[in-house]
Design an enzyme around this catalytic site. Structure first.
Site, mmCIF file in Angstrom:
data_model
loop_
_atom_site.group_PDB
_atom_site.id
_atom_site.type_symbol
_atom_site.label_atom_id
_atom_site.label_comp_id
_atom_site.label_asym_id
_atom_site.label_seq_id
_atom_site.Cartn_x
_atom_site.Cartn_y
_atom_site.Cartn_z
ATOM 1 N N GLY A 134 -13.847 35.723 36.602
ATOM 2 C CA GLY A 134 -13.381 35.450 35.245
ATOM 3 C C GLY A 134 -13.497 33.988 34.866
ATOM 4 O O GLY A 134 -12.943 33.140 35.541
ATOM 5 N N SER A 135 -14.218 33.673 33.809
ATOM 6 C CA SER A 135 -14.488 32.268 33.548
ATOM 7 C C SER A 135 -15.076 32.056 32.160
ATOM 8 O O SER A 135 -15.134 32.972 31.348
ATOM 9 C CB SER A 135 -15.465 31.741 34.607
ATOM 10 N N ARG A 136 -15.561 30.843 31.932
ATOM 11 C CA ARG A 136 -16.197 30.481 30.667
ATOM 12 C C ARG A 136 -17.327 29.505 30.962
ATOM 13 O O ARG A 136 -17.229 28.660 31.862
ATOM 14 C CB ARG A 136 -15.158 29.845 29.747
ATOM 15 N N LEU B 190 -16.765 35.034 30.096
ATOM 16 C CA LEU B 190 -17.205 35.988 31.100
ATOM 17 C C LEU B 190 -15.994 36.755 31.610
ATOM 18 O O LEU B 190 -15.069 36.152 32.180
ATOM 19 C CB LEU B 190 -17.899 35.294 32.273
#
Length: 209
Positions: free
Chosen positions: A169-171, A82
């Site tokens: 911001g991530s996963r 993301l």
């Protein structure tokens, strides 16, 4: 467009800063702060989503881009990156019961680094459905500094239902049980609650016949 309540502290702080900056320094400083406040609302947007109907469908738990599809004997894993421009609301991939929620503190390596699975701050939701055990792992990235989970063990979730969010911001990783096959590839763009990421294998065979 509606937005998550987690946006309010950031938005209020930036709005107040813009007012003070405008009073002290004029529009040259006020306007960028107002633009940043607007971006906060954009980042925390929480659009309504309608999941597709159909038995055996597994939808995406997040918006973003598929960065890894790993098939193993104990089930597949699909990783979604993301960016700051994606909607960061996480959603349930299937109708299930939350059996556990496990938060693990850790580092803030970039979300595309393979070490994030074991080293980064993360939160794992175990989901028990009629056809097996699923999992959704919220993983913090280099900018993400807070993982929010809105579900507790014992709660029921519907396919596409909101289960939390990751800030900045991530996963998100989706863990599938054996017999549920991924239908996406690395590089695919996906939309939370809408894009079908996997299907129960028996469903795929029936469809082929």
């Amino acid at each position: 467009m509606p937005f998550a309540v987690q946006a309010l502290p950031y938005f209020a702080a930036l709005l107040a800063a813009a007012v003070v900056a405008g009073w002290l320094a004029g529009a040259w400083l006020c306007v960028p702060l107002l633009a940043l406040a607007g971006f906060i609302l954009f980042f925390f947007r929480d659009p309504a989503r309608v999941s597709p109907d159909g038995e055996g469908l597994v939808v995406s738990p997040a918006d973003g881009r598929v960065t890894e599809v790993e098939r193993r004997a104990d089930g597949a894993r699909i990783s979604i990156f993301l960016s700051v421009f994606n909607c960061h609301i996480n959603r349930a991939p299937i109708a299930a019961t939350v059996t556990s929620v496990a938060y693990t503190p850790g580092r803030f390596l970039p979300a595309w680094d393979r070490r994030v699975v074991s080293e980064n701050e993360r939160n794992h939701l175990a989901l028990r459905a009629a056809d097996g055990d699923y999992g959704v792992t919220q993983i913090a990235g280099i900018l993400a500094r807070r993982i929010v989970c809105s579900k507790k063990p014992g709660e029921m979730v519907l396919r596409g239902e909101r289960i939390g969010l990751i800030q900045f911001g991530s996963r998100t990783d989706l863990h599938l049980p054996p017999g549920v096959e991924p239908v996406v590839q690395v590089g695919d763009r996906v939309q939370g609650a809408v894009t079908v990421l996997a299907r129960r294998a028996v469903q795929s065979r029936r469809a082929a016949s």
